[in-house]
Scaffold this active site. Sequence first.
Site, PDB file in Angstrom:
ATOM      1  N   GLY A   1     109.514  23.791  51.604  1.00  0.00           N
ATOM      2  CA  GLY A   1     109.735  23.340  50.721  1.00  0.00           C
ATOM      3  C   GLY A   1     110.695  24.328  50.353  1.00  0.00           C
ATOM      4  O   GLY A   1     109.553  24.424  48.422  1.00  0.00           O
TER       5      GLY A   1
ATOM      6  N   ASN B   1     104.768  26.779  52.181  1.00  0.00           N
ATOM      7  CA  ASN B   1     105.287  26.156  51.056  1.00  0.00           C
ATOM      8  C   ASN B   1     104.907  24.865  50.773  1.00  0.00           C
ATOM      9  O   ASN B   1     104.354  24.333  49.805  1.00  0.00           O
ATOM     10  CB  ASN B   1     106.093  27.409  50.110  1.00  0.00           C
ATOM     11  CG  ASN B   1     106.348  26.386  48.729  1.00  0.00           C
ATOM     12  OD1 ASN B   1     105.503  27.000  47.723  1.00  0.00           O
ATOM     13  ND2 ASN B   1     107.164  25.855  48.715  1.00  0.00           N
TER      14      ASN B   1
ATOM     15  N   TYR C   1      93.079  16.983  47.492  1.00  0.00           N
ATOM     16  CA  TYR C   1      93.898  18.111  47.498  1.00  0.00           C
ATOM     17  C   TYR C   1      93.262  19.338  47.465  1.00  0.00           C
ATOM     18  O   TYR C   1      93.421  20.771  47.913  1.00  0.00           O
ATOM     19  CB  TYR C   1      94.763  18.085  45.877  1.00  0.00           C
ATOM     20  CG  TYR C   1      95.483  19.321  45.830  1.00  0.00           C
ATOM     21  CD1 TYR C   1      96.893  19.726  46.858  1.00  0.00           C
ATOM     22  CD2 TYR C   1      95.086  20.441  44.588  1.00  0.00           C
ATOM     23  CE1 TYR C   1      97.390  20.132  46.262  1.00  0.00           C
ATOM     24  CE2 TYR C   1      96.213  21.674  44.475  1.00  0.00           C
ATOM     25  CZ  TYR C   1      97.074  21.281  45.144  1.00  0.00           C
ATOM     26  OH  TYR C   1      98.037  23.041  44.852  1.00  0.00           O
ATOM     27  N   ALA C   2      92.143  19.558  46.495  1.00  0.00           N
ATOM     28  CA  ALA C   2      91.719  20.790  46.766  1.00  0.00           C
ATOM     29  C   ALA C   2      90.930  21.228  48.209  1.00  0.00           C
ATOM     30  O   ALA C   2      90.784  22.242  48.763  1.00  0.00           O
ATOM     31  CB  ALA C   2      90.092  21.375  45.168  1.00  0.00           C
TER      32      ALA C   2
ATOM     33  N   LYS D   1      93.214  22.544  50.546  1.00  0.00           N
ATOM     34  CA  LYS D   1      93.607  23.948  49.827  1.00  0.00           C
ATOM     35  C   LYS D   1      92.169  24.795  50.825  1.00  0.00           C
ATOM     36  O   LYS D   1      92.365  25.977  51.452  1.00  0.00           O
ATOM     37  CB  LYS D   1      93.687  23.950  48.858  1.00  0.00           C
ATOM     38  CG  LYS D   1      94.666  23.316  48.118  1.00  0.00           C
ATOM     39  CD  LYS D   1      96.410  24.308  49.279  1.00  0.00           C
ATOM     40  CE  LYS D   1      97.116  23.166  48.626  1.00  0.00           C
ATOM     41  NZ  LYS D   1      99.027  24.248  49.228  1.00  0.00           N
TER      42      LYS D   1
END
Length: 258
Positions: free
Chosen positions: A15, A81, A149-150, A153
């Site tokens: 990325g 990334n 998403y959280a 991660k």
Amino acid sequence: METQDLKGKRALVTGGTKGIGKAIADELAAAGAQVIVTARTKPWETPHHFIAADLTNAGQVAELAKQITDTFGGIDILINNAGGLTTPGGGHSTLTDAHWQQELDLNLISAIRLDRILLPQMIGQKSGVVIHMSSVSGKQALWNLNLAYAVSKAALNSYSKALATELADKGVRVLTVSPGATRTEPMMKFLDDYCAAAGITPEEGMKQLMIQTGGIPMGRMAEPEEVAHLVHFLVSPSAAYLTGSVYAIDGGSLPVVG
């Protein structure tokens, strides 16, 4: 940072054509590294060696690794990334199995897959650094905005810590960087979309987000270059005794210790 402390090092930044990834690629190159960047599509121009790859596709990851090995003989620094928030807000009831799989593939599995294929060479040379780019969301999920998403991660944080422990005696360091709100194109688009859906102005939207997250004590978003400065330090010889840690760069916004 006017230094050539990465001279002779080979670095891959996934990325790496925009936002935080581009800032990292540019800084590592300025520090003397030979930088390879990858993304799904080629940018109009980049000063770095570019290889197109969709990291959610196992075949394309294998081809990426082959090109790197054939051209550069391997890498010394891997910056995982690539990733992002791609699923809708609204909480658990809005998220389908496909949404969950999409977010896990992009933010977790792609890094695991790339690590697995590139680490043997690092282990063989008994040196290397892997950085996983996470997010403060991994410690502070907002159920109505970024639940999947959280969670992806948070899983990346746990995986990164376990990998660091496994590789600590093999000469390979593994670290995690968790940016908070950063002034990038995806962040500004997220803010615009959030405001459009809520029927509010960008100023009102930013104020609401700051209230929900507890605010940013420093009073502003990070610039991509500030995140790049931290990554540069962590992959440099100055950080030789650091591994297994998660480094938040969030202007003090995380309302937790550690």
